[in-house]
Design a protein around this motif. Sequence first.
Motif, PDB file in Angstrom:
ATOM      1  N   ASN A 262      -3.695   5.641 -22.479  1.00  0.00           N
ATOM      2  CA  ASN A 262      -2.280   5.680 -22.130  1.00  0.00           C
ATOM      3  C   ASN A 262      -2.024   4.782 -20.912  1.00  0.00           C
ATOM      4  OD1 ASN A 262      -1.650   7.580 -24.137  1.00  0.00           O
ATOM      5  ND2 ASN A 262      -2.277   9.266 -22.821  1.00  0.00           N
ATOM      6  N   VAL A 263      -1.160   3.800 -21.100  1.00  0.00           N
ATOM      7  CA  VAL A 263      -0.860   2.831 -20.038  1.00  0.00           C
ATOM      8  C   VAL A 263       0.596   2.975 -19.625  1.00  0.00           C
ATOM      9  CG1 VAL A 263      -0.869   0.403 -19.373  1.00  0.00           C
ATOM     10  CG2 VAL A 263      -2.573   1.250 -21.015  1.00  0.00           C
ATOM     11  N   ASP A 264       0.828   3.120 -18.324  1.00  0.00           N
ATOM     12  CA  ASP A 264       2.185   3.264 -17.791  1.00  0.00           C
ATOM     13  C   ASP A 264       2.391   2.193 -16.717  1.00  0.00           C
ATOM     14  OD1 ASP A 264       4.704   4.209 -17.350  1.00  0.00           O
ATOM     15  OD2 ASP A 264       4.111   6.232 -16.750  1.00  0.00           O
TER      16      ASP A 264
ATOM     17  N   GLY B 241       0.814  -1.218   0.000  1.00  0.00           N
ATOM     18  CA  GLY B 241       0.000   0.000   0.000  1.00  0.00           C
ATOM     19  C   GLY B 241       0.842   1.259   0.000  1.00  0.00           C
ATOM     20  N   SER B 242       2.061   1.164   0.526  1.00  0.00           N
ATOM     21  CA  SER B 242       2.946   2.336   0.568  1.00  0.00           C
ATOM     22  C   SER B 242       3.341   2.812  -0.830  1.00  0.00           C
ATOM     23  CB  SER B 242       4.205   1.999   1.360  1.00  0.00           C
ATOM     24  OG  SER B 242       4.865   0.860   0.796  1.00  0.00           O
ATOM     25  N   ALA B 243       3.132   1.954  -1.853  1.00  0.00           N
ATOM     26  CA  ALA B 243       3.486   2.329  -3.225  1.00  0.00           C
ATOM     27  C   ALA B 243       2.347   3.039  -3.946  1.00  0.00           C
ATOM     28  CB  ALA B 243       3.893   1.084  -4.017  1.00  0.00           C
ATOM     29  N   ILE B 244       1.206   3.219  -3.286  1.00  0.00           N
ATOM     30  CA  ILE B 244       0.062   3.854  -3.940  1.00  0.00           C
ATOM     31  C   ILE B 244       0.366   5.275  -4.413  1.00  0.00           C
ATOM     32  CG2 ILE B 244      -2.286   4.720  -3.536  1.00  0.00           C
ATOM     33  CD1 ILE B 244      -2.832   2.181  -1.939  1.00  0.00           C
ATOM     34  N   PRO B 245       1.032   6.119  -3.616  1.00  0.00           N
ATOM     35  CA  PRO B 245       1.348   7.464  -4.124  1.00  0.00           C
ATOM     36  C   PRO B 245       2.157   7.442  -5.418  1.00  0.00           C
ATOM     37  CG  PRO B 245       1.656   7.395  -1.757  1.00  0.00           C
ATOM     38  CD  PRO B 245       1.401   5.977  -2.190  1.00  0.00           C
ATOM     39  N   GLU B 246       3.110   6.513  -5.522  1.00  0.00           N
ATOM     40  CA  GLU B 246       3.903   6.398  -6.748  1.00  0.00           C
ATOM     41  C   GLU B 246       3.049   5.844  -7.889  1.00  0.00           C
ATOM     42  OE1 GLU B 246       7.426   7.083  -8.822  1.00  0.00           O
ATOM     43  OE2 GLU B 246       6.920   7.577  -6.739  1.00  0.00           O
ATOM     44  N   LEU B 247       2.114   4.970  -7.543  1.00  0.00           N
ATOM     45  CA  LEU B 247       1.263   4.357  -8.562  1.00  0.00           C
ATOM     46  C   LEU B 247       0.349   5.388  -9.224  1.00  0.00           C
ATOM     47  CD1 LEU B 247       0.518   1.432  -9.662  1.00  0.00           C
ATOM     48  CD2 LEU B 247      -1.435   1.557  -8.097  1.00  0.00           C
ATOM     49  N   ILE B 248      -0.187   6.301  -8.439  1.00  0.00           N
ATOM     50  CA  ILE B 248      -1.142   7.266  -8.993  1.00  0.00           C
ATOM     51  C   ILE B 248      -0.469   8.507  -9.568  1.00  0.00           C
ATOM     52  CG2 ILE B 248      -2.939   6.483  -7.411  1.00  0.00           C
ATOM     53  CD1 ILE B 248      -2.472   9.011  -5.765  1.00  0.00           C
ATOM     54  N   LYS B 249       0.833   8.645  -9.354  1.00  0.00           N
ATOM     55  CA  LYS B 249       1.537   9.859  -9.773  1.00  0.00           C
ATOM     56  C   LYS B 249       1.401  10.148 -11.269  1.00  0.00           C
ATOM     57  CE  LYS B 249       6.059  12.140  -9.499  1.00  0.00           C
ATOM     58  NZ  LYS B 249       7.485  11.977  -9.083  1.00  0.00           N
ATOM     59  N   PRO B 250       1.588   9.163 -12.177  1.00  0.00           N
ATOM     60  CA  PRO B 250       1.433   9.481 -13.608  1.00  0.00           C
ATOM     61  C   PRO B 250       0.029   9.970 -13.968  1.00  0.00           C
ATOM     62  CG  PRO B 250       2.626   7.415 -13.331  1.00  0.00           C
ATOM     63  CD  PRO B 250       2.087   7.785 -11.981  1.00  0.00           C
ATOM     64  N   ILE B 251      -0.991   9.507 -13.248  1.00  0.00           N
ATOM     65  CA  ILE B 251      -2.350   9.985 -13.509  1.00  0.00           C
ATOM     66  C   ILE B 251      -2.514  11.407 -12.983  1.00  0.00           C
ATOM     67  CG2 ILE B 251      -4.808   9.570 -13.084  1.00  0.00           C
ATOM     68  CD1 ILE B 251      -4.221   6.618 -12.892  1.00  0.00           C
ATOM     69  N   LEU B 252      -1.981  11.669 -11.807  1.00  0.00           N
ATOM     70  CA  LEU B 252      -2.049  13.024 -11.250  1.00  0.00           C
ATOM     71  C   LEU B 252      -1.371  14.035 -12.171  1.00  0.00           C
ATOM     72  CD1 LEU B 252      -1.193  12.296  -7.493  1.00  0.00           C
ATOM     73  CD2 LEU B 252      -3.450  12.708  -8.489  1.00  0.00           C
ATOM     74  N   GLU B 253      -0.299  13.605 -12.815  1.00  0.00           N
ATOM     75  CA  GLU B 253       0.443  14.498 -13.710  1.00  0.00           C
ATOM     76  C   GLU B 253      -0.153  14.548 -15.114  1.00  0.00           C
ATOM     77  OE1 GLU B 253       4.356  12.864 -13.509  1.00  0.00           O
ATOM     78  OE2 GLU B 253       4.844  13.867 -11.598  1.00  0.00           O
ATOM     79  N   GLY B 254      -1.233  13.815 -15.350  1.00  0.00           N
ATOM     80  CA  GLY B 254      -1.867  13.824 -16.666  1.00  0.00           C
ATOM     81  C   GLY B 254      -1.100  13.071 -17.728  1.00  0.00           C
ATOM     82  N   LYS B 255      -0.226  12.128 -17.320  1.00  0.00           N
ATOM     83  CA  LYS B 255       0.598  11.388 -18.277  1.00  0.00           C
ATOM     84  C   LYS B 255       0.048  10.007 -18.614  1.00  0.00           C
ATOM     85  CE  LYS B 255       4.876  13.638 -16.740  1.00  0.00           C
ATOM     86  NZ  LYS B 255       6.211  13.414 -16.109  1.00  0.00           N
ATOM     87  N   ALA B 256      -0.910   9.524 -17.833  1.00  0.00           N
ATOM     88  CA  ALA B 256      -1.406   8.159 -18.049  1.00  0.00           C
ATOM     89  C   ALA B 256      -2.869   8.072 -17.652  1.00  0.00           C
ATOM     90  CB  ALA B 256      -0.574   7.158 -17.249  1.00  0.00           C
TER      91      ALA B 256
END
Length: 349
Positions: A210-212, A117-132
Amino acid sequence: MATMPMSETYIQPSEPTRSHPWRVIIQIPCLNEEATLPDVLNDIPLDLPNVHFETLVIDDGSTDRTVEVARELGVNYIVRHRGRKGLPAAFQSGMDAALKLGADIIVNTDGDHQYPGSAIPELIKPILEGKADIVIGDRQTQNVEHFSTQKKLLQRVGSWVVRVASDTDVPDAPSGFRAYSKEAGLRLYVTSEFSYTIENLIQAGKRRLNVDHVAITTKPTRPSRLHRGNFNFVKRQGATIIRTYAQYEPLKTFTYFALPFLLIGGGLLLRFMIYYLIDPNQTYTRYLQSVFIGGVFMIVGILTFFIGILADLSGNNRRINEEILYRLRNLEVEVARRLPSNDSDEIHD
């Protein structure tokens, strides 16, 4: 006469710049996970700047205290199946519920605490940045100590096949640790009765989402409840890949099936023609079977190819139906968002 250049502006389905926090709903499909669910929930990070996390447990007919444990630990929402419907159905129930609850991002993780679960912030980061639109957690299976050599090989080969079939670049296709934007959640729909992971990826690739991916670690867990050994897993996942790929690429699929028949049939007919030109008198009696067998193979190949053409034409109806489904689901989500919120945190399906 001079003309002004036209400019095009593309706005991402989810805007990176927002006046309100991102609402991230973490869905956890569960079947008798009372022992591991506390670890899963305790591992979920606290809210981040401009990001608010909520939890959703999908109970797929558990017979233990999974639901009671979820309530005791303060899970925000619970979806309950009255009987066991399987992981794909539980996943889809969670996606539908999360969208109606107003999620901007849906994160899927397992109830057996396989994923961190600690990896969730890294997992959602590309979506937050509009990249994926979708982000997959790459378990780096080649480095997982509790995976056997056979399983590592199957994972590598299987992921390569899915990459080819889906036109994506995901190194760990079966990983269930993934994040979806709202747009991706509305666009994708699970029809498989075995597993959602492969079908979702092929759908995403064919719909140009877009899949990352991000690298994660994984923990040893109990044996999988989805399949009975590696052979059963490969057989069922292979069937899912073929069925889903054929749904989106019917002409290519049936052409691949028709090609061996056409080549064998054409080769046999060519064999007959060559011998006939060399010795017409002997060829008719000695090699006539090549004509019969080659003709049968050619007919089967041609019929298979024409089936592919018909399936490709019917694909237009599928695309229209998918767009209708997308708009209906979008409307359903908007209606649910505007209705007064229900005080109950439990949904039955």
